[in-house]
Structures are given as structure tokens and as C-alpha cells.
Motif scaffolding. Structure first.
Motif, PDB file in Angstrom:
ATOM      1  N   TRP A   1       6.970  88.982  57.252  1.00 22.71           N
ATOM      2  CA  TRP A   1       6.502  88.335  58.665  1.00 22.71           C
ATOM      3  C   TRP A   1       4.947  87.892  58.666  1.00 22.71           C
ATOM      4  O   TRP A   1       4.501  86.807  59.200  1.00 22.71           O
ATOM      5  CB  TRP A   1       6.544  89.480  59.720  1.00 22.71           C
ATOM      6  N   LEU A   2       4.330  88.909  57.685  1.00 20.48           N
ATOM      7  CA  LEU A   2       2.637  88.374  57.778  1.00 20.48           C
ATOM      8  C   LEU A   2       2.499  87.183  57.153  1.00 20.48           C
ATOM      9  O   LEU A   2       1.359  86.318  57.298  1.00 20.48           O
ATOM     10  CB  LEU A   2       1.928  89.578  57.196  1.00 20.48           C
TER      11      LEU A   2
ATOM     12  N   LEU B   1      -4.109  94.207  55.945  1.00 17.40           N
ATOM     13  CA  LEU B   1      -2.607  94.654  56.371  1.00 17.40           C
ATOM     14  C   LEU B   1      -1.813  94.926  55.246  1.00 17.40           C
ATOM     15  O   LEU B   1      -1.104  95.764  55.138  1.00 17.40           O
ATOM     16  CB  LEU B   1      -2.085  94.048  57.444  1.00 17.40           C
ATOM     17  N   ILE B   2      -1.655  93.639  54.470  1.00 14.18           N
ATOM     18  CA  ILE B   2      -0.725  93.592  53.347  1.00 14.18           C
ATOM     19  C   ILE B   2      -1.218  94.693  52.047  1.00 14.18           C
ATOM     20  O   ILE B   2      -0.449  95.457  51.766  1.00 14.18           O
ATOM     21  CB  ILE B   2      -0.893  92.291  52.559  1.00 14.18           C
TER      22      ILE B   2
ATOM     23  N   GLN C   1       6.473  93.085  66.520  1.00 10.13           N
ATOM     24  CA  GLN C   1       5.487  92.192  66.015  1.00 10.13           C
ATOM     25  C   GLN C   1       4.944  91.190  66.870  1.00 10.13           C
ATOM     26  O   GLN C   1       3.675  91.016  66.428  1.00 10.13           O
ATOM     27  CB  GLN C   1       6.513  91.484  64.633  1.00 10.13           C
TER      28      GLN C   1
ATOM     29  N   THR D   1       3.406  84.130  58.971  1.00 11.51           N
ATOM     30  CA  THR D   1       2.541  83.799  60.331  1.00 11.51           C
ATOM     31  C   THR D   1       1.076  83.421  59.970  1.00 11.51           C
ATOM     32  O   THR D   1       0.241  83.208  60.673  1.00 11.51           O
ATOM     33  CB  THR D   1       2.644  84.899  61.260  1.00 11.51           C
ATOM     34  N   CYS D   2       0.773  83.295  58.624  1.00 16.80           N
ATOM     35  CA  CYS D   2      -0.568  82.903  57.997  1.00 16.80           C
ATOM     36  C   CYS D   2      -0.417  81.442  57.903  1.00 16.80           C
ATOM     37  O   CYS D   2       0.239  80.860  57.374  1.00 16.80           O
ATOM     38  CB  CYS D   2      -0.618  83.586  56.735  1.00 16.80           C
TER      39      CYS D   2
ATOM     40  N   LEU E   1      -4.018  89.513  66.031  1.00 16.10           N
ATOM     41  CA  LEU E   1      -3.716  88.476  65.239  1.00 16.10           C
ATOM     42  C   LEU E   1      -3.505  87.037  65.762  1.00 16.10           C
ATOM     43  O   LEU E   1      -3.265  86.036  65.204  1.00 16.10           O
ATOM     44  CB  LEU E   1      -2.391  88.529  64.142  1.00 16.10           C
TER      45      LEU E   1
ATOM     46  N   ALA F   1      -3.886  86.251  50.865  1.00 16.91           N
ATOM     47  CA  ALA F   1      -2.787  86.853  51.561  1.00 16.91           C
ATOM     48  C   ALA F   1      -1.591  87.309  49.947  1.00 16.91           C
ATOM     49  O   ALA F   1      -1.372  88.328  49.824  1.00 16.91           O
ATOM     50  CB  ALA F   1      -1.983  86.676  52.426  1.00 16.91           C
TER      51      ALA F   1
ATOM     52  N   ARG G   1      -5.005  89.823  57.721  1.00 14.46           N
ATOM     53  CA  ARG G   1      -3.617  89.895  57.073  1.00 14.46           C
ATOM     54  C   ARG G   1      -3.688  90.495  55.759  1.00 14.46           C
ATOM     55  O   ARG G   1      -2.920  91.331  55.352  1.00 14.46           O
ATOM     56  CB  ARG G   1      -2.785  88.493  57.281  1.00 14.46           C
TER      57      ARG G   1
ATOM     58  N   GLN H   1       0.988  90.823  67.072  1.00 14.80           N
ATOM     59  CA  GLN H   1       0.125  89.663  66.862  1.00 14.80           C
ATOM     60  C   GLN H   1      -0.760  89.433  68.189  1.00 14.80           C
ATOM     61  O   GLN H   1      -1.886  88.750  67.637  1.00 14.80           O
ATOM     62  CB  GLN H   1       1.387  88.554  66.558  1.00 14.80           C
TER      63      GLN H   1
END
Length: 823
Positions: free
Chosen positions: A351-352, A323-324, A303, A355-356, A311, A365, A320, A307
Motif C-alpha cells: 500500500w505504501l 514507515l517502510i 489506511q 501510493t508513492c 500522507l 522507498a 514513506r 493517509q
């Protein structure tokens, strides 16, 4: 000096530690082949030499084509001449060229030199101008290389250059509805990234381009489905899109006469092909590796690397959402992966989310995570699209309570705020999602989430107001539910379970498993949680009891009493569904039982003994149905009769399998094995499947279900077709003629010029049926054979004075001199 030259690449950026790969070396080798052929020759002589070379064998043809591609990409001065040569010498309509270019774009585009990228775009323009078949998919793959959340110069250049190409070739683009939808999906998403004033020029071009396509080709853009609405929400403040939104909400028929409004779009599930589009192939490869090969607990270094790579910039916050949506809508792990130690999807999504950092990106997201909930329909949608969100909330309660709280808060507030006039529809979609989650045992109960004392008081009140159905009962009386069970019959025990009293029986159930009329069972079971064989979902039991009233239960026929001992040996859910098939008289209830049976077997395949017993039971049940009600009574082949004929349990089984094959469901293998075993007892199953596909007007992709059954039987498709149609001819020649169009259209390689199959038709049809086939041939819907010497040979062996030969010549004359000249 020679060594330095040989290690350099004219096509790829190569570091000192990478070295050259096989593709690069192949280009060098094939370039040498072309140079040896055309060195010191005039243009005409070179063309003749290349033409002569490609006629030798397939390998030389490939070498010459790849060599010419290499010249086009690396030598701008000779590119035009090389392209002309390539167009003339290609023996497959440039299919091989497109195959190699697609491989280059998908696997190696990030490593291409800038000059090679420019030449690649030039070559694609030439292919578009020449209207070469397959260029649309090459452009689709190239669009995938436009990375989201990336405003680097190279990425901006690719987005701008490709858009200019499509604007210039708009007439060509209009021929490809799927490409139009893909272009709109891509550039709508990119507008969000190009918000900086430095990108104002390209942003305005993207806005004008997207608005133009949406207004002029809205029917094609509707294929995107609900994610089109999501992307339009992200750019809703752009003036041009504000005007478009007004039409969508208040005047939808301006865009398309058959368009009814926002609700119609939201009910269309977005295809995976669009969700793939916004991840580069490299991102896709890494995300799939993370969710299929990394053990839970070992994911941090992967990860962190991801990132850092994708990211790490402020602009990458928007990636993100892509990706989601990809993880939710595309990555659907098998039961084996779900049962393994592989990191689950909910952990990657958590995790996504954590980290947003940008508030707008965080809101987008969450919307991407819950988007399939809003208008969820158990019959159309896939439960795997709603599973990750509930598990993120559930598993974050202890380690990350803030995540759980913010997601619950978002879920409650989206109901009135998504679009106020549709608040009831949104609430219904979310309630249906929660009921499916319970029915499919994603969670045993929603009580830990809905009645969590650690949530702040305001959020608890909001949850109780939004989802009273799933919170602890606070009243002693309430009206009856849609299934006829009054809520007075629910006696609370300990807050986590209730006694449900119905038809003088009681069952223990969590309060959240109370059934509702809008609950549907999905056809796509995918969860691997272990269940007792006798642990039938409570909602299913109540639904069955509600249906099996005195009016719907029939007297069991004597033929089916013979299998009662076999039925008694079946286990769990399977036994319940088979008993319903036997005892129910209501056709809808019996069809529902088959759907549930397919779902149960797909999710939990039977052992050998249980499978054999089930096959015996189903064979007896289906045979009794056919004996009681023939497939088409009175030989009436009309739309009403056909629709009625396939509305029976046998065809529900065939429909479910065809849909599984069409969706590429990984859980279809047990159903294929079941059909093969039924085939052994009921040889008519093959032509029943062909008849169903014809009568239901199935899409071409669903005909793969017949091929899959043939493969499971370990037989060639041509042989199976002949066997099945012989049985059909014995049963009903009208059906044989009725299925001819699909047989010869959907299985051309196996049916056309097949002398045995043609003989079967000619030897069985009468004059009126011959006339029907002739009409279909004249309309172009039916092609029985082409100009093949075997047809003439077959005609030569027939007695020209016989009725058989007359039929042959009548059909053959439709195809011109092949038959006429042979008489």
C-alpha cells in the motif's frame, strides 16, 4: 462563571467534545496542594513549608513535584522560582519529575498549548544546565515529536528550538554517545524535508550541525549503522556532504583512525531504537495497531484515515521511507500473528509503495525496502528484515504485476549502481538473502518470480544476467559447488525440481535450494508455515552430508549407546541434530548442530514427551563431554583456556539463549523450558551459565538470561546464586573466585551484604585466593558489601582468633571503619 473556569485547561488544547483527561485534572489538584502550602508566605517560608511537606510521605512528595511542574509550564513569571523550589525539595534527584515530563512528551505533546511548549523547552534547558540524570532520554523522546514530512510552523519551530538548545549545550551533548547518534539520525533526515527556500535558514543550520557532529564524533555516529549511509545518500548533493562523502569513500581514516570505509558501516545493522526515532509516538501506535489488530480485507478505512492524517501533502512523500524502515526493522510479528487473519506486513508495504507518486520518493522507498538485502549476513542480520520485500513481489504478481516488475528491476540494477567498486559485495548480500529466503521456507521456490513469462523480455534477460543461480539451467555442465556437489549431479525433471545425487543417495529438491558456501542459518526463526516433521530442509541435509565424512564420524561411546532407543523416538529435524551430536567428532559440526537444534525448537516447540526425551539425550551427551574433557583442565584460568572451554556444544546452547534474551526474542520460551529441565538433571547448569557469561565477556544485558532462568525455575535470584555457587565451590574454588566480579557487579541487590554468600566465599578461599579478591576490591572492580549493620553483626559472631575471622577482617578492612571499628 466558575463552571466555565473549571472546564478550561491551562495546559492542553481541548475541544468542546473532548473534555479534560486525568493528567489535566491531576495537575489542577496538585497545583491546589502547592498553593495551599505557600499562599501568603515569603520565599524562605514557602521553601521551608514545601520541604516539610515532601518529607511526610511519597504521595505528598509527588503532589508537590507535579504541582511545581504545572506552575513552571503555565506561569512564566514564577517559573524560575518554582524551578528552584523543585530542585531543592526533590528527594530523588528529579527522577519523578523526569518521569512525568516524559509521559507528557510521549503521550500528550501534540495537544500542548504553544505557551506550554515554550515553557517545556525552557525547563529542559534548565535540566540540561543542572546536568540532571535522565535528561538525555527526555530529549530523545521529544525528538520523536518532530514529524517527518511535515513543514507546518509548529513542527519547524520544535526542530529549530531543540537544535538551538543542543548547539548551545554542545559540551553537555558530547557526554551522551547514543544521543549524539540519535540527533544526527534525526536532523539528517529533516534536511531532506526542509528543501524549500522558505526554510533555507534552518536547513543550513541543520547541515552545519550534522556535519560538525559527524566529523567530530564519527565513532559515536557509526553506531547508527547502515541507515546512516542511506540518509547520507539522500543529501549527497549538498556541498558540505559531498566533501564528507569523499572522505568516507577515499580517506576514511580522516574521520576515525579505525574506520575502514563504507563496507564497515554497511555491515552494521541499524538498531531498532533509531528506526523508532523517525515515527512520532502517535504514528507508531497506529501502525502497530494496523499490523497487529486489523483483519486482512478490512484495512482500507484505516489506511485511508492514516493517509489523510499523515500522507496527504507533497512533503509527506518522504515519510514513506521512515514507515517502510519501521515496518521492516521493528515490526516482527509472532508466529501466532503470522498464522492469523491479521493483515501481513507485505500488504501494508505494498500500500505504501502504490501510493508513492513522486519518482525520487519512490526510488528512496524501494531502497528502504531492500536496504538490508545489500550486505545481508545470515549470522548478524535477521531474516524478518528481508521477508517483506520478497513477499511484496510474490503476492503482487497477479493483482499488481507492475509492482513486481519494478521491484525486480530495482533489485537487479542496484547491484552495479549502489557503489560500483562494491558491486560484488552487494551481489553476494542479495544472493545470501535469496538463499536464506529459501532455507527458511519463506517461499517454496523462486521460479515463479525469476522465470515469470509475463515480465518483458528486457527484464527477463536482466534477471538471468543478475541471478543465474536462481534461473532455469541452460548449460549441461558447470564447475563443482563449494560443498563439493557437482552441478552435473543435478538432473532437471520438470523445471521446478531436480534430483540431487550425493553419497549414493538422492533427494528431491527445488533448483533454488542448491546450497552455497556462504549460506548461514539464522538464529531467529520466525515463520509459521506448517512443515512435515520429517521434511528437513534440503540445504541442511546436503550441508550435513558434506560434513559427515569418514574422517569426521566417530565411534559412538558406550555411554551414549544407552540413549539410542530414546534418540530413535525423536522426530524430524530434532532427531537429525541429536544424531549429529552423538556421531560427529568435528567440534564445529557439533556446535552447528546445536545452533540448528535451538532454531528448530524455537520455531516449532516440542510436545511434552518429545521435550523430555530430548532433555535426556542432551544431558547424556553433555555429561559425556564434561567427563571426557573437563571444563578447565589443570585449573588453568587464562584467555586461551577459557575461549576453548566455551567452544563446545553445551555453551552454544547457553550462548544462543543469552542472545535471544538480549534481542528480546519472543521465541525463547521453549529454550528457557529446556534449560530448566536440564537443570533438574544437571545442577551445574546454573554456574555453567554464569561462567559462560563471564568467560565470553558478555554485555550487561545478556546477564538477564540468568535472571530469566531463575524466573522459569520459580526461584529468587539470590537463592539460585547461592545454590549454583555452592556447587561451583565444590567443583573448583578458582572458578568461584573468577566469577566473583560479575556476581557482585551484575547482581548487586542479591549479592552484596548477603551473609550466606559472603560466608560461602570466606569459608572456601585460601590465602592466595583471598589476595586475588583483595586486589579486585582495591581496583574497584569488586564490591562485596557496603556499610551495613548486618556486616558488623556477622563479624561480631565470628571467633576473632580463627582463620575464618582473619579473612573476614582482611576483606572488611578494605571498606573502612565498618569493620575496623567493630574489632
Amino acid at each position: 462563571m466558575d463552571q466555565v473556569r473549571s472546564s478550561a485547561s491551562r495546559i492542553f488544547n481541548i475541544t468542546s467534545v473532548e473534555g479534560r483527561d486525568d493528567w489535566d485534572e491531576k495537575c489542577d489538584r496538585t497545583f491546589g496542594v502547592v498553593q495551599n502550602l505557600i499562599n501568603d508566605l515569603s520565599e524562605k517560608e514557602a521553601h521551608d513549608a514545601l520541604t516539610s511537606a515532601v518529607c511526610k510521605d511519597a504521595k505528598t512528595h509527588e503532589d508537590v513535584c507535579v504541582g511545581l511542574i504545572y506552575v513552571i509550564l503555565t506561569d512564566q513569571q514564577n517559573a524560575a522560582r518554582s524551578y528552584r523550589d523543585l530542585s531543592f525539595v526533590s528527594r530523588d534527584g528529579l527522577a519523578l519529575v523526569l518521569s512525568h515530563l516524559t509521559q507528557l512528551v510521549v503521550e500528550r505533546f501534540p495537544r500542548l498549548l504553544d505557551s506550554v511548549r515554550s515553557q517545556l523547552i525552557w525547563l529542559i534547558k534548565e535540566l540540561v544546565r543542572a546536568n540532571v540524570t535522565g535528561t538525555d532520554m527526555l530529549i530523545w523522546n521529544l525528538m520523536r515529536q518532530i514529524a517527518g514530512g511535515d513543514v507546518a510552523a509548529k513542527n519547524i519551530w520544535l526542530a529549530d528550538t531543540l537544535m538551538e538548545l543542543l548547539i548551545d549545550q554542545r559540551a553537555w551533548l558530547d557526554k551522551f554517545p547514543f544521543l549524539i547518534a540519535s540527533v544526527v539520525y534525526t536532523y539528517l533526515r529533516l534536511i531532506e524535508d526542509h528543501i524549500s527556500p522558505t526554510h533555507a535558514f534552518i536547513r543550513q543550520k541543520e547541515i552545519n550541525f550534522c556535519v560538525s557532529l559527524l566529523r567530530e564524533k564519527f565513532s559515536d555516529c557509526m553506531a547508527i549503522g547502515r541507515d546512516l549511509v542511506r540518509l547520507l545518500q539522500h543529501v549527497a548533493r549538498v556541498p558540505e556532504f559531498e566533501l564528507l562523502w569523499r572522505d568516507i569513500l577515499h580517506n576514511p581514516k580522516v574521520l576515525l583512525p579505525t574506520f575502514t570505509g563504507l563496507s564497515q558501516l554497511m555491515q552494521i545493522r541499524t538498531s531498532r531504537r533509531f528506526l523508532y526515532l523517525r515515527l512520532t509516538p502517535d504514528m507508531e501506535k497506529k501502525i502497530i495497531f494496523l499490523t497487529s489488530s486489523v483483519r486482512f480485507g478490512n484495512q482500507k478505512r484505516y489506511q485511508d484515515w492514516f493517509q489523510r492524517q499523515y500522507l496527504s501533502t507533497p512533503e509527506s512523500q518522504s515519510l514513506r521511507c521512515d514507515l517502510i524502515r519501521f515496518i521492516v526493522g521493528v515490526i516482527h510479528p509472532s508466529n501466532e500473528v503470522l498464522c492469523s487473519e491479521i493483515i501481513p506486513r507485505w500488504a501494508v508495504l505494498g500500500w505504501l509503495l502504490t501510493t508513492c507518486t513522486h519518482p525520487v520518493a519512490a526510488a528512496h522507498a524501494k531502497m528502504a525496502l531492500f536496504y538490508d538485502w545489500l550486505f545481508y549476513d545470515g549470522e548478524r542480520d535477521n531474516i524478518m528484515n528481508i521477508e517483506p520485500a520478497i513477499l511484496v513481489m510474490y503476492h503482487s504478481m497477479r493483482p499488481h504485476p507492475a509492482i513486481t516488475a519494478t521491484l525486480l528491476d530495482f533489485l537487479c540494477r542496484i547491484i552495479p549502481n549502489f557503489y560500483p567498486p562494491m558491486a560484488n559485495q552487494v551481489r553476494l548480500g542479495i544472493l545470501t538473502s535469496l538463499r536464506q529466503i529459501l532455507e527458511k521456507r519463506v517461499l517454496p521456490s523462486l521460479s515463479p518470480l525469476m522465470n515469470n513469462p509475463k515480465l518483458d523480455r528486457e527484464l527477463q534477460l536482466l534477471i538471468q544476467e543478475s541471478f543465474p543461480e536462481f534461473c532455469r539451467a541452460t548449460q549441461n555442465s558447470s564447475p563443482p559447488t563449494a560443498d563439493g556437489v557437482k552441478t552435473e549431479d543435478f538432473k532437471e525433471l520438470d523445471g521446478d525440481s531436480m534430483i540431487v545425487s550425493s553419497n549414493s543417495e538422492s533427494v528431491l529438491a527445488p533448483p533454488s535450494l542448491i546450497p552455497a558456501s556462504d549460506t548461514h542459518l539464522s538464529d531467529e526463526p520466525v515463520f509459521s508455515e506448517e512443515e512435515d516433521q520429517d521434511d528437513i530442509p534440503i540445504a541442511t541435509k546436503i550441508k550435513m552430508r558434506g560434513k559427515m565424512t569418514a574422517n569426521s564420524v566417530r565411534t559412538i561411546p558406550p555411554q551414549l549407546l544407552e540413549i539410542s532407543n530414546t534418540v530413535a523416538q525423536l522426530d524430524g529435524d530434532v532427531r537429525v541434530y541429536v544424531e549429529m551430536l552423538i556421531s560427529e567428532s568435528d567440534i564445529e559440526a557439533r556446535c552447528s548442530a546445536v545452533e540448528n537444534l535451538v532454531q528448530s525448537i524455537s520455531q516449532d516447540p516440542l510436545g511434552s514427551d518429545q521435550s523430555q526425551m530430548l532433555v535426556q539425550c542432551l544431558h547424556a551427551i553433555f555429561l559425556h563431554d564434561l567427563n571426557t574433557t573437563p571444563l578447565l583442565t589443570g585449573h588453568q584460568i587464562n584467555p586461551e583456556a577459557m575461549e576453548e572451554s566455551i567452544s563446545r556444544p553445551l555453551f552454544v546452547l547457553l550462548r544462543s539463549f543469552a542472545e535471544m534474551v538480549d534481542d528480546d526474542s519472543k521465541s525463547r520460551s521453549p529454550i528457557a523450558e529446556l534449560l530448566v529441565e536440564l537443570y533438574k538433571l544437571q545442577p551445574k547448569m546454573g554456574y555453567f551459565l554464569l561462567y559462560f557469561l563471564r568467560a565470553s565477556k558478555a554485555s550487561e544485558s545478556k546477564f538477564a538470561s540468568y535472571r530469566e532462568v531463575c524466573q522459569a525455575r520459580d526461584m529468587e535470584v539470590a537463592h539460585c546464586l547461592l545454590e549454583d555457587l555452592k556447587i561451583c565451590a565444590d567443583d573448583d574454588v578458582n572458578l568461584l573466585c573468577y566469577m566473583a566480579v560479575d556476581v557482585f557487579q551484575k547482581f548487586p541487590d542479591e549479592s552484596r551484604n548477603n551473609s550466606e554468600l559472603l560466608h560461602l566465599y570466606v569459608s572456601n578461599i585460601d590465602g592466595s585466593q583471598l589476595y586475588q579478591l583483595v586486589v579486585q576490591c582495591l581496583l574497584g572492580a569488586l564490591v562485596l558489601f557496603d556499610r551495613d549493620p548486618s556486616v558488623i553483626e556477622l563479624l561480631g559472631k565470628s571467633n576473632r582468633n580463627s582463620i575464618y575471622a582473619t579473612k573476614w577482617f582482611t576483606l572488611g578492612a578494605l571498606y573502612g571503619h565498618v569493620v575496623i571499628n567493630s574489632i
